[in-house]
Scaffold this motif. Structure first.
Motif, PDB file in Angstrom:
ATOM      1  N   LEU A   1      -5.994   2.415  11.212  1.00 45.38           N
ATOM      2  CA  LEU A   1      -4.740   2.993  11.714  1.00 45.38           C
ATOM      3  C   LEU A   1      -3.730   3.233  10.601  1.00 45.38           C
ATOM      4  CD1 LEU A   1      -4.041   1.086  15.060  1.00 45.38           C
ATOM      5  CD2 LEU A   1      -4.519   3.511  14.765  1.00 45.38           C
ATOM      6  N   LEU A   2      -3.855   2.498   9.518  1.00 44.35           N
ATOM      7  CA  LEU A   2      -2.898   2.630   8.414  1.00 44.35           C
ATOM      8  C   LEU A   2      -3.360   3.628   7.360  1.00 44.35           C
ATOM      9  CD1 LEU A   2      -1.807  -1.091   7.981  1.00 44.35           C
ATOM     10  CD2 LEU A   2      -0.793   0.710   9.390  1.00 44.35           C
ATOM     11  N   HIS A   3      -4.404   4.380   7.664  1.00 47.26           N
ATOM     12  CA  HIS A   3      -4.882   5.393   6.728  1.00 47.26           C
ATOM     13  C   HIS A   3      -4.945   6.767   7.392  1.00 47.26           C
ATOM     14  CE1 HIS A   3      -6.425   1.675   4.729  1.00 47.26           C
ATOM     15  NE2 HIS A   3      -5.762   2.262   3.758  1.00 47.26           N
ATOM     16  N   ARG A   4      -4.081   6.983   8.376  1.00 46.01           N
ATOM     17  CA  ARG A   4      -4.005   8.300   9.005  1.00 46.01           C
ATOM     18  C   ARG A   4      -2.564   8.575   9.400  1.00 46.01           C
ATOM     19  NH1 ARG A   4      -7.146   6.811  14.592  1.00 46.01           N
ATOM     20  NH2 ARG A   4      -5.330   6.079  15.713  1.00 46.01           N
ATOM     21  N   ASP A   5      -2.310   9.788   9.866  1.00 47.78           N
ATOM     22  CA  ASP A   5      -0.960  10.212  10.271  1.00 47.78           C
ATOM     23  C   ASP A   5       0.036  10.109   9.126  1.00 47.78           C
ATOM     24  OD1 ASP A   5      -1.843  10.694  12.901  1.00 47.78           O
ATOM     25  OD2 ASP A   5      -1.516   8.608  13.463  1.00 47.78           O
ATOM     26  N   GLY A   6      -0.423  10.297   7.900  1.00 47.71           N
ATOM     27  CA  GLY A   6       0.472  10.286   6.748  1.00 47.71           C
ATOM     28  C   GLY A   6       0.902   8.903   6.294  1.00 47.71           C
ATOM     29  N   ILE A   7       0.256   7.863   6.809  1.00 48.80           N
ATOM     30  CA  ILE A   7       0.593   6.489   6.421  1.00 48.80           C
ATOM     31  C   ILE A   7      -0.248   6.101   5.208  1.00 48.80           C
ATOM     32  CG2 ILE A   7       0.614   4.072   7.159  1.00 48.80           C
ATOM     33  CD1 ILE A   7       0.875   5.093  10.045  1.00 48.80           C
ATOM     34  N   THR A   8       0.383   5.487   4.235  1.00 48.00           N
ATOM     35  CA  THR A   8      -0.341   5.012   3.056  1.00 48.00           C
ATOM     36  C   THR A   8      -0.072   3.521   2.861  1.00 48.00           C
ATOM     37  OG1 THR A   8       1.479   5.581   1.575  1.00 48.00           O
ATOM     38  CG2 THR A   8      -0.226   7.249   1.882  1.00 48.00           C
ATOM     39  N   THR A   9      -1.027   2.860   2.247  1.00 45.11           N
ATOM     40  CA  THR A   9      -0.862   1.445   1.932  1.00 45.11           C
ATOM     41  C   THR A   9      -1.062   1.238   0.445  1.00 45.11           C
ATOM     42  OG1 THR A   9      -3.195   0.946   2.305  1.00 45.11           O
ATOM     43  CG2 THR A   9      -1.712   0.676   4.186  1.00 45.11           C
ATOM     44  N   GLU A  10      -0.341   0.286  -0.081  1.00 47.27           N
ATOM     45  CA  GLU A  10      -0.489  -0.082  -1.494  1.00 47.27           C
ATOM     46  C   GLU A  10      -0.667  -1.598  -1.557  1.00 47.27           C
ATOM     47  OE1 GLU A  10       2.256  -0.428  -5.454  1.00 47.27           O
ATOM     48  OE2 GLU A  10       2.672   1.221  -4.083  1.00 47.27           O
ATOM     49  N   LEU A  11      -1.807  -2.016  -2.070  1.00 38.04           N
ATOM     50  CA  LEU A  11      -2.109  -3.435  -2.196  1.00 38.04           C
ATOM     51  C   LEU A  11      -1.466  -3.975  -3.460  1.00 38.04           C
ATOM     52  CD1 LEU A  11      -3.704  -6.005  -1.399  1.00 38.04           C
ATOM     53  CD2 LEU A  11      -5.640  -5.057  -2.652  1.00 38.04           C
ATOM     54  N   ARG A  12      -0.689  -5.016  -3.321  1.00 40.08           N
ATOM     55  CA  ARG A  12      -0.081  -5.715  -4.458  1.00 40.08           C
ATOM     56  C   ARG A  12      -0.620  -7.136  -4.443  1.00 40.08           C
ATOM     57  NH1 ARG A  12       6.166  -3.573  -4.039  1.00 40.08           N
ATOM     58  NH2 ARG A  12       5.683  -1.396  -4.482  1.00 40.08           N
ATOM     59  N   GLU A  13      -1.846  -7.254  -4.911  1.00 42.84           N
ATOM     60  CA  GLU A  13      -2.567  -8.514  -4.803  1.00 42.84           C
ATOM     61  C   GLU A  13      -1.891  -9.653  -5.549  1.00 42.84           C
ATOM     62  OE1 GLU A  13      -6.974  -9.691  -5.998  1.00 42.84           O
ATOM     63  OE2 GLU A  13      -6.894  -8.049  -4.582  1.00 42.84           O
ATOM     64  N   ASP A  14      -1.354  -9.379  -6.736  1.00 45.89           N
ATOM     65  CA  ASP A  14      -0.698 -10.423  -7.518  1.00 45.89           C
ATOM     66  C   ASP A  14       0.538 -10.977  -6.806  1.00 45.89           C
ATOM     67  OD1 ASP A  14      -2.605 -10.106  -9.451  1.00 45.89           O
ATOM     68  OD2 ASP A  14      -1.375  -8.792 -10.706  1.00 45.89           O
ATOM     69  N   ALA A  15       1.240 -10.114  -6.093  1.00 46.25           N
ATOM     70  CA  ALA A  15       2.443 -10.544  -5.371  1.00 46.25           C
ATOM     71  C   ALA A  15       2.115 -11.037  -3.968  1.00 46.25           C
ATOM     72  CB  ALA A  15       3.433  -9.388  -5.295  1.00 46.25           C
ATOM     73  N   GLY A  16       0.875 -10.844  -3.528  1.00 43.78           N
ATOM     74  CA  GLY A  16       0.499 -11.254  -2.176  1.00 43.78           C
ATOM     75  C   GLY A  16       1.187 -10.425  -1.118  1.00 43.78           C
ATOM     76  N   SER A  17       1.252  -9.104  -1.359  1.00 46.08           N
ATOM     77  CA  SER A  17       1.958  -8.248  -0.412  1.00 46.08           C
ATOM     78  C   SER A  17       1.269  -6.897  -0.284  1.00 46.08           C
ATOM     79  CB  SER A  17       3.414  -8.054  -0.842  1.00 46.08           C
ATOM     80  OG  SER A  17       3.468  -7.413  -2.092  1.00 46.08           O
ATOM     81  N   VAL A  18       1.664  -6.179   0.760  1.00 40.49           N
ATOM     82  CA  VAL A  18       1.159  -4.838   1.032  1.00 40.49           C
ATOM     83  C   VAL A  18       2.364  -3.958   1.332  1.00 40.49           C
ATOM     84  CG1 VAL A  18      -0.276  -3.418   2.552  1.00 40.49           C
ATOM     85  CG2 VAL A  18      -0.991  -5.745   1.981  1.00 40.49           C
ATOM     86  N   LEU A  19       2.436  -2.816   0.675  1.00 42.80           N
ATOM     87  CA  LEU A  19       3.502  -1.851   0.906  1.00 42.80           C
ATOM     88  C   LEU A  19       2.942  -0.756   1.808  1.00 42.80           C
ATOM     89  CD1 LEU A  19       6.440  -1.220  -0.034  1.00 42.80           C
ATOM     90  CD2 LEU A  19       5.414   0.306  -1.709  1.00 42.80           C
ATOM     91  N   VAL A  20       3.549  -0.566   2.970  1.00 42.67           N
ATOM     92  CA  VAL A  20       3.109   0.439   3.936  1.00 42.67           C
ATOM     93  C   VAL A  20       4.191   1.504   4.009  1.00 42.67           C
ATOM     94  CG1 VAL A  20       2.312   0.847   6.283  1.00 42.67           C
ATOM     95  CG2 VAL A  20       1.918  -1.371   5.218  1.00 42.67           C
TER      96      VAL A  20
END
Length: 107
Positions: A41-60
């Motif tokens: 669901l987070l890879h359609r409708d113009g939504i992008t995700t960015e994994l920030r593994e070192d920070a333990g976070s995800v930018l949506v």
């Protein structure tokens, strides 16, 4: 008893066996990877995700709307704060549904 001689290790085999193995990923890192990389669901409708593994976070992100989700041992912590996004780390499917709804209804 018969013993067969074992041939010596090749340099490649020796390097492979002696190379230290990385420690297993923590629960927060696994949760971030699951959300960022395995949420359809987070890879359609113009939504992008960015994994920030070192920070333990995800930018949506979708358009101008950005939500930063930080994985903590107590669950997800969204920035900016959204009460519907405070979920446990293993609640990936409900989290991606809430994110998709939130991002697609604000545009």
């Amino acid at each position: 008893m018969n013993f067969r001689p074992v041939p010596p290790l090749t340099p490649e085999e020796r390097e492979r066996y002696l190379r230290p193995t990385p420690p297993p990923a923590t629960a927060t890192v696994r949760a971030c990877r699951n959300l960022a990389l395995h949420s359809p669901l987070l890879h359609r409708d113009g939504i992008t995700t960015e994994l920030r593994e070192d920070a333990g976070s995800v930018l949506v992100t979708r358009g101008d709307t950005t939500i930063l989700l930080t994985a903590t041992p107590h669950g997800w912590k969204p920035t900016p704060n959204h009460p519907t996004l405070h979920l446990p780390l293993d609640a990936t499917v409900p989290l991606q549904r809430h994110l998709h709804t939130l991002l697609t209804t604000t545009h």
